[in-house]
Design a protein around this motif. Structure first.
Motif, PDB file in Angstrom:
ATOM      1  N   ALA A   1      -6.716  16.259  -2.657  1.00 44.31           N
ATOM      2  CA  ALA A   1      -7.241  15.133  -3.437  1.00 44.31           C
ATOM      3  C   ALA A   1      -7.931  14.131  -2.521  1.00 44.31           C
ATOM      4  O   ALA A   1      -7.465  13.834  -1.426  1.00 44.31           O
ATOM      5  CB  ALA A   1      -6.121  14.452  -4.203  1.00 44.31           C
ATOM      6  N   ASN A   2      -9.046  13.612  -2.988  1.00 41.16           N
ATOM      7  CA  ASN A   2      -9.814  12.639  -2.232  1.00 41.16           C
ATOM      8  C   ASN A   2      -9.525  11.247  -2.796  1.00 41.16           C
ATOM      9  O   ASN A   2     -10.070  10.873  -3.830  1.00 41.16           O
ATOM     10  CB  ASN A   2     -11.304  12.979  -2.312  1.00 41.16           C
ATOM     11  CG  ASN A   2     -12.138  12.102  -1.414  1.00 41.16           C
ATOM     12  OD1 ASN A   2     -11.617  11.411  -0.544  1.00 41.16           O
ATOM     13  ND2 ASN A   2     -13.432  12.115  -1.628  1.00 41.16           N
ATOM     14  N   TYR A   3      -8.662  10.528  -2.127  1.00 39.53           N
ATOM     15  CA  TYR A   3      -8.340   9.168  -2.551  1.00 39.53           C
ATOM     16  C   TYR A   3      -8.034   8.322  -1.331  1.00 39.53           C
ATOM     17  O   TYR A   3      -7.713   8.836  -0.267  1.00 39.53           O
ATOM     18  CB  TYR A   3      -7.156   9.151  -3.527  1.00 39.53           C
ATOM     19  CG  TYR A   3      -5.818   9.523  -2.923  1.00 39.53           C
ATOM     20  CD1 TYR A   3      -4.942   8.539  -2.497  1.00 39.53           C
ATOM     21  CD2 TYR A   3      -5.430  10.849  -2.779  1.00 39.53           C
ATOM     22  CE1 TYR A   3      -3.708   8.873  -1.943  1.00 39.53           C
ATOM     23  CE2 TYR A   3      -4.209  11.192  -2.244  1.00 39.53           C
ATOM     24  CZ  TYR A   3      -3.348  10.192  -1.822  1.00 39.53           C
ATOM     25  OH  TYR A   3      -2.134  10.519  -1.271  1.00 39.53           O
ATOM     26  N   ASN A   4      -8.169   7.013  -1.494  1.00 36.79           N
ATOM     27  CA  ASN A   4      -7.828   6.066  -0.433  1.00 36.79           C
ATOM     28  C   ASN A   4      -6.953   4.978  -1.016  1.00 36.79           C
ATOM     29  O   ASN A   4      -7.234   4.453  -2.096  1.00 36.79           O
ATOM     30  CB  ASN A   4      -9.087   5.414   0.163  1.00 36.79           C
ATOM     31  CG  ASN A   4      -9.868   6.378   1.019  1.00 36.79           C
ATOM     32  OD1 ASN A   4      -9.338   6.914   1.984  1.00 36.79           O
ATOM     33  ND2 ASN A   4     -11.110   6.617   0.658  1.00 36.79           N
ATOM     34  N   ILE A   5      -5.919   4.647  -0.292  1.00 38.90           N
ATOM     35  CA  ILE A   5      -5.058   3.535  -0.681  1.00 38.90           C
ATOM     36  C   ILE A   5      -5.692   2.267  -0.126  1.00 38.90           C
ATOM     37  O   ILE A   5      -5.849   2.127   1.085  1.00 38.90           O
ATOM     38  CB  ILE A   5      -3.630   3.735  -0.152  1.00 38.90           C
ATOM     39  CG1 ILE A   5      -3.023   4.984  -0.802  1.00 38.90           C
ATOM     40  CG2 ILE A   5      -2.788   2.492  -0.397  1.00 38.90           C
ATOM     41  CD1 ILE A   5      -1.751   5.460  -0.155  1.00 38.90           C
ATOM     42  N   ILE A   6      -6.078   1.390  -1.019  1.00 37.58           N
ATOM     43  CA  ILE A   6      -6.689   0.130  -0.607  1.00 37.58           C
ATOM     44  C   ILE A   6      -5.596  -0.870  -0.253  1.00 37.58           C
ATOM     45  O   ILE A   6      -5.693  -1.593   0.718  1.00 37.58           O
ATOM     46  CB  ILE A   6      -7.607  -0.420  -1.718  1.00 37.58           C
ATOM     47  CG1 ILE A   6      -8.770   0.548  -1.939  1.00 37.58           C
ATOM     48  CG2 ILE A   6      -8.110  -1.816  -1.368  1.00 37.58           C
ATOM     49  CD1 ILE A   6      -9.603   0.251  -3.159  1.00 37.58           C
ATOM     50  N   GLY A   7      -4.558  -0.900  -1.052  1.00 37.03           N
ATOM     51  CA  GLY A   7      -3.481  -1.834  -0.771  1.00 37.03           C
ATOM     52  C   GLY A   7      -2.390  -1.778  -1.811  1.00 37.03           C
ATOM     53  O   GLY A   7      -2.426  -0.985  -2.743  1.00 37.03           O
ATOM     54  N   LYS A   8      -1.431  -2.635  -1.622  1.00 37.34           N
ATOM     55  CA  LYS A   8      -0.266  -2.715  -2.487  1.00 37.34           C
ATOM     56  C   LYS A   8      -0.330  -4.018  -3.286  1.00 37.34           C
ATOM     57  O   LYS A   8      -0.561  -5.093  -2.718  1.00 37.34           O
ATOM     58  CB  LYS A   8       0.990  -2.697  -1.621  1.00 37.34           C
ATOM     59  CG  LYS A   8       2.281  -2.846  -2.391  1.00 37.34           C
ATOM     60  CD  LYS A   8       3.459  -2.831  -1.434  1.00 37.34           C
ATOM     61  CE  LYS A   8       4.749  -3.113  -2.145  1.00 37.34           C
ATOM     62  NZ  LYS A   8       5.884  -3.106  -1.214  1.00 37.34           N
ATOM     63  N   VAL A   9      -0.131  -3.922  -4.593  1.00 32.82           N
ATOM     64  CA  VAL A   9      -0.084  -5.116  -5.440  1.00 32.82           C
ATOM     65  C   VAL A   9       1.252  -5.816  -5.168  1.00 32.82           C
ATOM     66  O   VAL A   9       2.316  -5.200  -5.235  1.00 32.82           O
ATOM     67  CB  VAL A   9      -0.221  -4.753  -6.933  1.00 32.82           C
ATOM     68  CG1 VAL A   9      -0.022  -5.986  -7.813  1.00 32.82           C
ATOM     69  CG2 VAL A   9      -1.587  -4.123  -7.212  1.00 32.82           C
ATOM     70  N   ILE A  10       1.160  -7.111  -4.835  1.00 31.61           N
ATOM     71  CA  ILE A  10       2.371  -7.851  -4.488  1.00 31.61           C
ATOM     72  C   ILE A  10       2.682  -8.983  -5.465  1.00 31.61           C
ATOM     73  O   ILE A  10       3.741  -9.593  -5.384  1.00 31.61           O
ATOM     74  CB  ILE A  10       2.299  -8.403  -3.042  1.00 31.61           C
ATOM     75  CG1 ILE A  10       1.093  -9.309  -2.843  1.00 31.61           C
ATOM     76  CG2 ILE A  10       2.289  -7.248  -2.049  1.00 31.61           C
ATOM     77  CD1 ILE A  10       1.046  -9.986  -1.479  1.00 31.61           C
ATOM     78  N   GLY A  11       1.767  -9.250  -6.402  1.00 33.18           N
ATOM     79  CA  GLY A  11       2.012 -10.291  -7.390  1.00 33.18           C
ATOM     80  C   GLY A  11       0.789 -10.551  -8.229  1.00 33.18           C
ATOM     81  O   GLY A  11      -0.241  -9.896  -8.077  1.00 33.18           O
TER      82      GLY A  11
END
Length: 195
Positions: free
Chosen positions: A178-188
């Motif tokens: 799978a071609n995906y990138n984690i941009i970030g984590k939602v923290i609020g």
């Protein structure tokens, strides 16, 4: 995590440690310590490494104090956090005040659909921390198939899934290639919800 990313960038760019040492004027032993996560680079060294590898500095900075767990490594998460990309913004709403209890927030995304309802309602802002590894069931901002999605990152036996909280939206099963990138984590959110 930063050492893993430096090593990954160096290897993908086909740069030997000795060549990186020459380009940066950093001792090869120090580079080895950095890549083995035994030391953290100074900001000056990190900028020099970024220039030598021809990658942007900021994505590395967001990884500075992050650590991959064994589970994240076994699910190949390091391969899905981009060290050579920056977020392109197609339109700018405005600056939004960052809640004081979310000091790690780097950017706010306006939730554009009902996929994460009832937790994240359409129209609220989700604050995210860039290049943060996701744990099982964390809500992340993920680039997938040319789109930016806010989804729950679910680790199932044998697969990874991007899951919407709203059951009307189908799961996205991430196969091995799978071609995906984690941009970030939602923290609020701007509504006071903290994760």
């Amino acid at each position: 995590m930063i050492g893993d990313m430096i090593s990954r960038a160096r290897i993908e760019k086909n740069v030997a440690k000795s060549e990186l040492a020459r380009r940066t004027n950093i001792n090869i032993g120090h580079i080895t310590h950095l890549e083995n996560e035994e030391r953290n680079p100074s900001h000056r060294a990190l900028k020099s490494i970024s220039r030598a590898l021809e990658v942007p500095y900021q994505p590395f900075m967001y990884m500075y104090d992050k650590v991959f767990t064994d589970e994240q490594k076994s699910n190949n998460m390091p391969e899905h956090i981009a060290y050579d990309k920056v977020l392109a913004v197609g339109s700018l709403d405005a600056f939004i005040k960052c809640p004081v209890d979310l000091p790690g927030a780097c950017i706010a995304f306006k939730v554009g659909d009902k996929s994460m309802e009832p937790r994240l309602e359409e129209g609220v802002y989700a604050f995210a921390e860039f290049n943060t590894p996701l744990e099982n069931k964390d809500i992340g901002v993920i680039e997938y198939d040319g789109k930016i999605l806010i989804r729950r990152y679910v680790i199932r036996k044998g697969s990874l899934v991007l899951r919407a909280d709203n059951k009307e939206y189908p799961d996205i099963v991430l196969g091995e290639n799978a071609n995906y990138n984690i941009i970030g984590k939602v923290i609020g959110t701007n509504t006071g919800l903290i994760f």
